[in-house]
Structure formats: structure tokens, C-alpha cells
Motif scaffolding. Structure first.
Motif, PDB file in Angstrom:
ATOM      1  N   ARG A 180      41.080  34.945  40.251  1.00 24.17           N
ATOM      2  CA  ARG A 180      42.377  35.607  40.382  1.00 24.17           C
ATOM      3  C   ARG A 180      42.795  35.583  41.853  1.00 24.17           C
ATOM      4  O   ARG A 180      41.956  35.680  42.746  1.00 24.17           O
ATOM      5  CB  ARG A 180      42.321  37.072  39.936  1.00 24.17           C
ATOM      6  CG  ARG A 180      41.776  37.318  38.551  1.00 24.17           C
ATOM      7  CD  ARG A 180      42.712  36.907  37.442  1.00 24.17           C
ATOM      8  NE  ARG A 180      42.157  37.237  36.143  1.00 24.17           N
ATOM      9  CZ  ARG A 180      41.438  36.399  35.395  1.00 24.17           C
ATOM     10  NH1 ARG A 180      41.163  35.168  35.833  1.00 24.17           N
ATOM     11  NH2 ARG A 180      40.981  36.781  34.223  1.00 24.17           N
ATOM     12  N   THR A 190      42.383  43.299  37.143  1.00 19.03           N
ATOM     13  CA  THR A 190      42.826  41.902  37.240  1.00 19.03           C
ATOM     14  C   THR A 190      41.820  40.932  36.628  1.00 19.03           C
ATOM     15  O   THR A 190      42.221  39.917  36.055  1.00 19.03           O
ATOM     16  CB  THR A 190      43.103  41.489  38.706  1.00 19.03           C
ATOM     17  OG1 THR A 190      41.953  41.717  39.500  1.00 19.03           O
ATOM     18  CG2 THR A 190      44.285  42.244  39.257  1.00 19.03           C
ATOM     19  N   CYS A 250      48.977  40.665  40.826  1.00 20.22           N
ATOM     20  CA  CYS A 250      48.238  39.414  40.607  1.00 20.22           C
ATOM     21  C   CYS A 250      49.265  38.292  40.619  1.00 20.22           C
ATOM     22  O   CYS A 250      50.255  38.346  39.882  1.00 20.22           O
ATOM     23  CB  CYS A 250      47.498  39.471  39.268  1.00 20.22           C
ATOM     24  SG  CYS A 250      46.521  37.993  38.914  1.00 20.22           S
ATOM     25  N   GLY A 268      45.876  32.851  38.722  1.00 24.56           N
ATOM     26  CA  GLY A 268      44.522  32.964  38.204  1.00 24.56           C
ATOM     27  C   GLY A 268      44.251  31.909  37.162  1.00 24.56           C
ATOM     28  O   GLY A 268      45.147  31.166  36.758  1.00 24.56           O
ATOM     29  N   ILE A 311      49.079  36.690  33.074  1.00 21.04           N
ATOM     30  CA  ILE A 311      49.295  37.377  34.351  1.00 21.04           C
ATOM     31  C   ILE A 311      50.318  38.492  34.205  1.00 21.04           C
ATOM     32  O   ILE A 311      50.188  39.545  34.831  1.00 21.04           O
ATOM     33  CB  ILE A 311      49.696  36.366  35.450  1.00 21.04           C
ATOM     34  CG1 ILE A 311      48.481  35.484  35.770  1.00 21.04           C
ATOM     35  CG2 ILE A 311      50.185  37.072  36.706  1.00 21.04           C
ATOM     36  CD1 ILE A 311      48.718  34.396  36.767  1.00 21.04           C
TER      37      ILE A 311
END
Length: 197
Positions: A28, A48, A127, A130, A178
Motif C-alpha cells: 500500500r 489499509t 491510501c 496498492g 482503494i
């Protein structure tokens, strides 16, 4: 005149968290306030990465270990509720480590990719990128996860049905949402609304 650098609360850190010993990589990229306390950073990592905060954790920064101290700790730990990220991690490319669930041994490498100066407005933490779903809790660490993935590839495997029942249904190791992660981050109170960072 003091040589001590003043800690800035108007900066943000761009961190990349990579789960070690798992292939293909699970990672991430997040933005957090530079002055966030490590115990809050732990909660951001839990959200996350997709963990459930059901086990103990620790940060290793240089030779120091940070966590919430418990009676009976094998090694001395510094209190993560009092330690601020930018007091310990100061330069881009600096690495530190985060371990979650000492039994399964989920080790994460964190890299400070950038220090973002004031000039933008955002609600942090967030975030921004990722790859891949986090392994399920209590699956036996990296080696147990590897075995689980092999089982899921073969519906004729002796343990396939039992594994699917344990997982509670479908598990897609490639899936990452996300938007859902950021929704969960917004629902939690990290006290981290940053204006003009």
C-alpha cells in the motif's frame, strides 16, 4: 542556538508498506501526517492493509522497538502512544519495520518515499495506491498463506471445501478496493484533518 530541528505538523509523509515474504507482493502507498503518533499509525496500517487488529504489534526503527508496553514484555519497548513518526523517521528513503501477529509473523517494510510540504489540502490519512488483498488473519503467516493459495487453485484439493468454509466464502487474493479502504479511514477518528499541508 539549538541544533534540534523543529518538528513540523504541516507536512505529510508518503509511505510505502510492503508485506515481506509474500509473493506476489502485497503493498500500500499512503499519505499520513508527518507528526502522527506511532500507535495511530498502527491503526492506519491495520485499516489499509486489511488486518483486524486482533493481535499484538511492534515497530522497529533503528535499534529501538515501539509498541504499547505490556507487563511481561521479553524485551524493553518504548511507548508507541507517545512517539511521533517525524521524530524518528526524518529522511526520504529511510526504512523501518512493522510486525503484526507475533505468532504468524507478518513483517512489513515501510519506506518514507517523500515528505510533502505545505501547499495542498487533503483529509489524511489516505491510501493512494496498492496491490492485492491482504492475507486472511490466522492463516499461518507467509508459509501458511502460500499453502492456502495453492489449495484455492485446486477445487479437487483434499482441503479445498474446508478452506472455503474457514474463509467464509470467496477469497480473491488479487482484489483491492482503494475506495473502500479510504471509506474505512474516513470513518475512523485519527484526529488528522490537515489543512494546507
Amino acid at each position: 542556538m539549538s541544533n534540534v530541528k523543529k518538528l513540523r505538523s504541516d507536512e505529510a509523509y508518503q509511505l510505502k508498506i510492503t508485506l515481506k515474504q509474500v509473493k506476489p507482493p502485497v503493498w500500500r502507498r499512503i499519505l499520513v501526517p508527518a507528526d502522527m503518533k506511532l500507535n495511530d499509525l498502527h491503526k492506519v496500517f491495520q485499516t489499509t492493509m486489511g488486518w483486524t487488529n486482533s493481535h499484538l504489534h511492534a515497530f522497529r526503527i533503528g535499534s529501538a522497538v515501539y509498541s504499547v508496553p505490556h507487563r511481561g514484555d521479553y524485551t524493553p519497548v518504548s511507548d508507541s502512544r507517545k512517539a511521533r513518526l517525524n521524530a524518528l523517521v526524518k529522511k526520504p528513503k529511510q526504512k523501518f519495520f512493522y510486525e503484526y501477529d507475533f505468532g504468524d509473523g507478518w513483517e512489513h517494510e515501510i519506506v518514507l518515499e517523500k515528505i510533502l510540504p505545505e501547499g495542498s489540502t487533503a483529509k489524511l490519512p489516505v491510501c493512494v495506491a496498492g496491490k492485492r488483498h491482504c492475507p486472511p488473519e490466522d492463516c499461518g503467516g507467509p508459509w501458511g498463506y502460500e499453502s492456502l493459495l495453492e489449495t484455492l487453485k485446486d477445487p479437487d484439493h483434499d482441503e479445498y471445501e474446508e478452506t472455503m468454509e474457514w474463509l467464509g466464502g470467496e477469497f480473491d487474493p488479487e482484489m483491492l478496493d482503494i475506495d473502500e479502504i479510504n471509506e474505512m479511514l474516513r470513518e475512523k477518528d485519527f484526529g488528522c484533518f490537515i489543512i494546507d499541508f
